[in-house]
Design an enzyme around this catalytic site. Structure first.
Site, short mmCIF file in Angstrom:
data_model
loop_
_atom_site.label_atom_id
_atom_site.label_comp_id
_atom_site.label_asym_id
_atom_site.label_seq_id
_atom_site.Cartn_x
_atom_site.Cartn_y
_atom_site.Cartn_z
N THR A 191 0.86 -1.20 0.00
CA THR A 191 0.00 0.00 0.00
C THR A 191 0.89 1.24 0.00
O THR A 191 2.02 1.19 0.47
CB THR A 191 -0.87 -0.05 1.28
OG1 THR A 191 -1.85 -1.06 1.09
CG2 THR A 191 -1.55 1.26 1.59
N VAL A 229 -13.10 -4.67 2.53
CA VAL A 229 -12.39 -3.39 2.53
C VAL A 229 -11.53 -3.35 3.79
O VAL A 229 -11.99 -3.72 4.86
CB VAL A 229 -13.38 -2.20 2.52
CG1 VAL A 229 -12.62 -0.88 2.61
CG2 VAL A 229 -14.24 -2.23 1.25
N GLY A 230 -10.29 -2.91 3.63
CA GLY A 230 -9.39 -2.83 4.79
C GLY A 230 -9.40 -1.45 5.42
O GLY A 230 -10.38 -0.70 5.33
N ASP A 231 -8.29 -1.11 6.03
CA ASP A 231 -8.20 0.16 6.77
C ASP A 231 -7.91 1.36 5.88
O ASP A 231 -8.24 2.49 6.24
CB ASP A 231 -7.09 0.06 7.82
CG ASP A 231 -5.73 -0.20 7.17
OD1 ASP A 231 -5.66 -1.10 6.29
OD2 ASP A 231 -4.76 0.49 7.50
N GLY A 243 -0.64 -2.25 6.36
CA GLY A 243 -0.52 -3.50 7.11
C GLY A 243 -1.79 -4.31 7.00
O GLY A 243 -2.60 -4.09 6.10
N GLY A 275 -5.07 -4.93 7.36
CA GLY A 275 -6.09 -3.92 7.58
C GLY A 275 -7.09 -4.21 8.68
O GLY A 275 -7.52 -3.30 9.39
N1 ASP Z 1 -3.87 -2.13 4.77
C1 ASP Z 1 -4.23 -2.66 3.48
C2 ASP Z 1 -5.48 -3.46 3.58
O1 ASP Z 1 -5.67 -4.15 4.56
C3 ASP Z 1 -3.18 -3.52 2.91
C4 ASP Z 1 -1.82 -2.89 2.85
O2 ASP Z 1 -1.47 -2.09 3.69
O3 ASP Z 1 -1.08 -3.21 1.92
O4 ASP Z 1 -6.25 -3.45 2.65
#
Ligand code: ASP
Length: 354
Positions: A193, A222-224, A245, A247
């Site tokens: 990310t 959907v993540g963070d 990270g 998420g």
């Molecule tokens: N945080 C992102 C997610 O969980 C993934 C990443 O940080 O690469 O979607």
């Protein structure tokens, strides 16, 4: 009475680090954290990542050095990272279980805490720009899927063909995940990310984050990254944070807001207890670092990993991660300019005014 922040700082650092002029501007970027293997990182590969990070850092730093806003610097830094196939954002995004690329992004202006976010978009080349248009041109904060794309069309965004985002390496990761029944973490090892945080010459802060999410995501996961308060937060009274990270854990901790809230509370307590004769109310870098590390320790305690970047109103540009590496960089008007990949590689002190 000794000011509490100063007292804590003195326990954490040498007095000499308090000296020096605060920088007029400051920026930090990331291109994801994760289990990076030093053996696999050939000199050629490393050079490729460093060049991409440097390009993004330079683009953001240029905006700030020329007196531009933190929000513009954040966009300027994120766009080349979205355009680079090396990172999991825009072109080069990971694949969903169904073999599509679904993009999430968010951005926040610390001046007025205006924020914009999009999730699950498939045809917008630079999701960070769409998130910013949600911020500036709508009465909403968060748009998803087909609705977000309809909004993009209405605002004049070109429709980018889905093939643009697809890269062979990410497709192979999905195929390997399915064939070997691996988890997203096993197959990705690193997150990829991208994000940026900035302080401009007017003292305004901003943060932005953009991602393809996690390989093999399904059911509209959907993540963070696009969630204001989890992956992104900016408040002029506290700091600007962008996260990367696993998420689900960052969502549960509310990482970006948690760091800003703790910083703000620390400042408020300090102001309350301050000796009115004490002129310096700046927060030392070590205190902000301590707070970021504490929140990241909380993520780890729950079982999550990843990292954050943050910039404070004093111009401290900091990193905190609990993985072996995080693609990252920072630059300040005081002359700090560096990119790094593995832990502990920074050449400059964490205090950017040195
Ligand atoms: N945080 C992102 C997610 O969980 C993934 C990443 O940080 O690469 O979607």
């Amino acid at each position: 009475m000794k000011k509490p922040i100063a007292a804590l700082a003195l326990a954490l650092m040498s007095q000499s680090a308090l000296a020096g002029e605060a920088p007029k501007w400051s920026i930090a970027i990331h291109g994801g954290a994760g289990t990076l293997d030093p053996v696999q990182m050939t000199p050629e590969r490393r050079a490729e990542y460093e060049a991409a990070l440097q390009q993004a850092l330079d683009a953001g730093a240029k905006v700030l050095a020329e007196g531009g806003s933190a929000i513009d610097a954040v966009k300027a830094a994120i766009i080349p990272l979205e355009d680079s196939p090396l990172f999991n954002a825009g072109r080069g995004a990971v694949f969903t279980w169904e073999g599509t690329n679904e993009l999430d992004a968010s951005i926040m202006d610390g001046r007025d805490r205006s924020a914009g976010a999009v999730a699950g978009v498939k045809t917008v080349k630079n999701p960070i720009l769409l998130a910013d248009t949600v911020r500036t041109d709508s009465e909403h904060v968060f748009l998803i899927g087909a609705g977000a794309e309809a909004f993009a069309l209405e605002k004049g965004f070109a429709v980018t063909p889905p093939e643009y985002f697809a890269t062979p390496a990410r497709r192979e990761a999905l195929e390997r995940m399915k064939a070997e029944k691996l988890s997203a973490l096993d197959v990705d090892l690193k997150f990829g990310t991208v994000g940026a945080v900035a302080l401009d010459q007017n003292g305004n802060l901003a943060a932005g984050t953009s991602t393809g999410g996690m390989t093999g995501k399904r059911w509209g996961r959907v993540g963070d990254a696009p969630v204001i308060g989890a992956g992104t937060y900016a408040d002029n009274r506290a700091c600007a944070v962008s996260a990367t990270g696993w998420g689900e854990y960052f969502l549960r901790v509310g990482v970006a807001h948690e760091i800003c809230a703790r910083l703000r509370a620390t400042r408020e307590v300090d102001a309350l207890m301050a000796d009115p004769a004490a002129a310096d109310d700046a927060m030392p870098a070590e205190v902000a670092q301590y707070i970021a590390d504490a929140v990241m320790a909380d993520v780890k305690q729950l079982g999550g990993d990843g990292g954050v970047i943050l910039v404070t109103p004093e111009g401290h540009a900091l990193f905190s991660f609990n993985t072996t590496g995080m693609y990252r960089g920072r630059a300040t008007s005081a002359g700090v300019k560096e990119v790094a990949i593995f832990g502990g590689e920074e050449r400059a002190s964490n205090t950017p005014d040195h």
